[in-house]
Enzyme design. Structure first.
Site, short mmCIF file in Angstrom:
data_model
loop_
_atom_site.label_atom_id
_atom_site.label_comp_id
_atom_site.label_asym_id
_atom_site.label_seq_id
_atom_site.Cartn_x
_atom_site.Cartn_y
_atom_site.Cartn_z
N ARG A 21 14.70 -2.62 29.03
CA ARG A 21 14.32 -3.84 28.34
C ARG A 21 15.16 -4.13 27.11
NH1 ARG A 21 8.98 -5.97 28.17
NH2 ARG A 21 9.03 -5.64 25.95
N ARG A 24 17.32 -7.24 27.00
CA ARG A 24 16.78 -8.56 27.29
C ARG A 24 17.04 -9.50 26.11
NH1 ARG A 24 12.72 -5.96 24.81
NH2 ARG A 24 11.00 -7.13 23.83
N CYS A 45 12.83 -3.40 -13.44
CA CYS A 45 12.26 -2.53 -12.40
C CYS A 45 11.12 -1.72 -13.02
CB CYS A 45 13.33 -1.59 -11.85
SG CYS A 45 12.63 -0.26 -10.86
N CYS A 48 12.09 2.19 -13.20
CA CYS A 48 13.23 2.72 -13.95
C CYS A 48 12.75 3.35 -15.28
CB CYS A 48 14.25 1.62 -14.22
SG CYS A 48 15.43 1.37 -12.86
N ASN A 70 -0.92 5.43 -9.87
CA ASN A 70 -0.62 4.07 -9.45
C ASN A 70 -1.40 3.06 -10.29
OD1 ASN A 70 -0.09 1.70 -8.01
ND2 ASN A 70 -0.03 2.81 -6.07
N HIS A 108 18.17 3.99 -10.06
CA HIS A 108 17.61 2.90 -9.26
C HIS A 108 18.31 2.76 -7.90
CE1 HIS A 108 15.50 -1.00 -8.92
NE2 HIS A 108 16.60 -1.42 -8.31
N ASN A 148 7.49 4.45 2.09
CA ASN A 148 7.86 3.23 2.80
C ASN A 148 9.23 2.85 2.26
OD1 ASN A 148 5.29 3.14 3.93
ND2 ASN A 148 4.49 1.82 2.31
N GLY A 154 8.31 -3.93 4.19
CA GLY A 154 7.62 -4.63 3.12
C GLY A 154 7.87 -4.11 1.72
N SER A 156 10.04 -4.24 -1.51
CA SER A 156 11.09 -5.05 -2.11
C SER A 156 11.84 -4.29 -3.20
CB SER A 156 10.50 -6.34 -2.66
OG SER A 156 9.38 -6.02 -3.46
N HIS A 159 14.06 1.13 -5.73
CA HIS A 159 14.03 2.36 -6.54
C HIS A 159 13.41 3.50 -5.70
CE1 HIS A 159 14.26 4.08 -10.73
NE2 HIS A 159 13.77 5.06 -9.98
N HIS A 161 11.29 6.10 -4.26
CA HIS A 161 9.98 6.62 -4.61
C HIS A 161 9.10 6.75 -3.38
CE1 HIS A 161 9.07 2.31 -4.25
NE2 HIS A 161 7.79 2.61 -4.22
N GLN A 163 4.66 7.44 -2.27
CA GLN A 163 3.30 7.29 -2.78
C GLN A 163 2.41 8.41 -2.25
OE1 GLN A 163 1.67 3.19 -2.86
NE2 GLN A 163 3.44 2.71 -1.57
N GLU A 177 -4.72 14.68 15.19
CA GLU A 177 -3.80 15.82 15.31
C GLU A 177 -4.54 17.13 15.04
OE1 GLU A 177 -0.19 15.53 13.08
OE2 GLU A 177 0.56 13.85 14.26
N HIS A 276 2.62 14.83 7.55
CA HIS A 276 1.37 15.12 8.25
C HIS A 276 0.90 16.52 7.87
CE1 HIS A 276 1.48 11.81 11.57
NE2 HIS A 276 1.34 11.34 10.35
N LYS A 305 11.34 -4.07 15.60
CA LYS A 305 10.47 -3.94 16.77
C LYS A 305 9.12 -4.56 16.42
CE LYS A 305 7.88 -0.91 19.84
NZ LYS A 305 7.85 -1.88 20.95
N GLU A 311 0.91 -2.71 21.95
CA GLU A 311 0.65 -1.88 20.77
C GLU A 311 -0.61 -2.33 20.01
OE1 GLU A 311 3.58 -3.45 21.29
OE2 GLU A 311 4.93 -1.82 21.90
ZN LIG Z 1 2.15 14.09 13.16
ZN LIG Z 2 14.46 1.13 -10.84
#
Ligand SMILES: [Zn+2]
Ligand SMILES: [Zn+2]
Length: 344
Positions: A21, A24, A45, A48, A70, A108, A148, A154, A156, A159, A161, A163, A177, A276, A305, A311
């Protein structure tokens, strides 16, 4: 044409592999490839060194790794009581927990892939400390450490890092698991993840990096095109159990994977990277095998994707790519970061 179903032993579900696929016609979202060079320091930032955050607190002039609570947590240790649902059938409770941010570096414009081996080792030691500290709190059932990376997921602010969510419940994937690992161990006297490692070693086609005590592979049952697991070879329920030598080995394998990711399309490679680890609710998790999973959202440099009918609608993944072919692509890449190649 291949239509195949591969069993995902950790999730206990089928992954549909329809590798033909990929060619395609594409109608999904096109992600812009970040081209411009970033500066080492950005005045606005919020990560920073020395900068003011939205909470009014200032970052210290940190020189290595910097961890802070946070400012916009999704959970709080003193969360107020939930509004009772109108129906007695529904349940609600306070979202009790802690959420932290870990800046990998004051610079940064670096990514995890560009940190030195020693800096990655130091980061892993910080993850060990955070897991131990947060996991020891009585109200915390699980510590989820994740990064992330990239606008495709998502984020932006580039820098470098990650979480940490320390929650009063165990995330679904981890719960699953833990359950399958425990059952497999009880039934077979063997670690489920050890079976996966052994199967990957016997096949060999999907191993991306390996040394004495650590291994990285694109699993047989991968759901994403460039999904990679990084794990110690020994079964430990969490990262805190790794020795210094194992941390060093793990860092080396992790760095190799990260560099290959960036080299793939000569751009900072976007991903979701969770650690994990076993829950911290006091149960016996000796069968749980700590590992890092990379879930990269892109199939091609600019192509996201989309999660759709199979999904989101059905709950099982349809993979458009062959794990063996994607592993071969990663294997063929240099272990020197492309930015360093250009300079020399
Ligand atoms: Zn896992
Ligand atoms: Zn920064």
């Amino acid at each position: 044409m291949t239509w195949e179903e591969r069993w995902h032993p950790l999730r206990e579900e089928w992954v549909i592999v329809a590798a033909h696929r990929q060619e395609r016609p594409w109608s999904g979202e096109v992600i812009a490839v970040p081209g411009k060079e970033l500066p080492e320091y950005v005045p606005d930032c919020f990560l920073c060194p020395g900068n003011l955050r939205v909470s009014g607190k200032s970052n210290p002039h940190y020189e290595e790794i910097y961890v802070f609570d946070n400012d916009h947590p999704s959970v709080a240790i003193d969360a107020s009581a939930a509004e009772p649902p109108y129906s007695e059938f529904y349940k609600a409770r306070p979202a009790a927990g802690l959420s932290r941010v870990v800046c990998y570096s004051p610079k940064h414009n670096l990514t995890l892939a560009e940190l030195s081996l020693l800096e990655i080792q130091n980061l892993l030691c910080v993850w060990q400390e955070q897991y131990t500290e947060l996991g020891s709190l009585p109200e915390i059932e699980h510590v989820l450490i994740f990064e992330n990376k990239g606008e495709a997921v998502g984020v932006s602010n580039p820098h470098p890092h990650c979480q940490i969510y320390a929650n009063n419940f165990v995330f679904k994937t981890i719960e699953n698991e833990a359950r399958v690992s425990e059952r497999h161990f009880a039934e077979n006297g063997r670690s489920l993840f050890q079976e996966i490692i052994q199967a990957e070693q016997i096949d060999g086609r999907r191993i991306i990096a390996e040394n004495d005590s650590a291994i990285a592979f694109l699993p047989y049952f991968a759901r994403y095109a460039y999904e990679v697991f990084v794990a110690p070879k020994e079964t430990y329920p969490n990262i805190a159990k790794l020795s210094l030598k194992e941390i060093a080995d793990f860092s080396e394998v992790l760095k190799t994977v990260l560099i290959k990711f960036d080299n793939l399309w000569q751009m900072p490679f976007p991903y979701v990277m969770p650690l994990h680890q076993a829950p911290t609710n006091g149960h016996d998790y000796r069968a749980f095998h700590f590992h890092i999973e990379f879930h990269p959202p892109l199939r091609k440099p600019n192509l996201l994707k989309y999660l759709a009918g199979p999904e989101i609608g059905g709950g099982n993944f349809l993979s458009d790519t062959s794990p063996e072919e994607k592993a071969a692509e990663l294997q063929a890449l240099s272990t020197t970061h492309y930015k360093l190649e250009v300079k020399t």
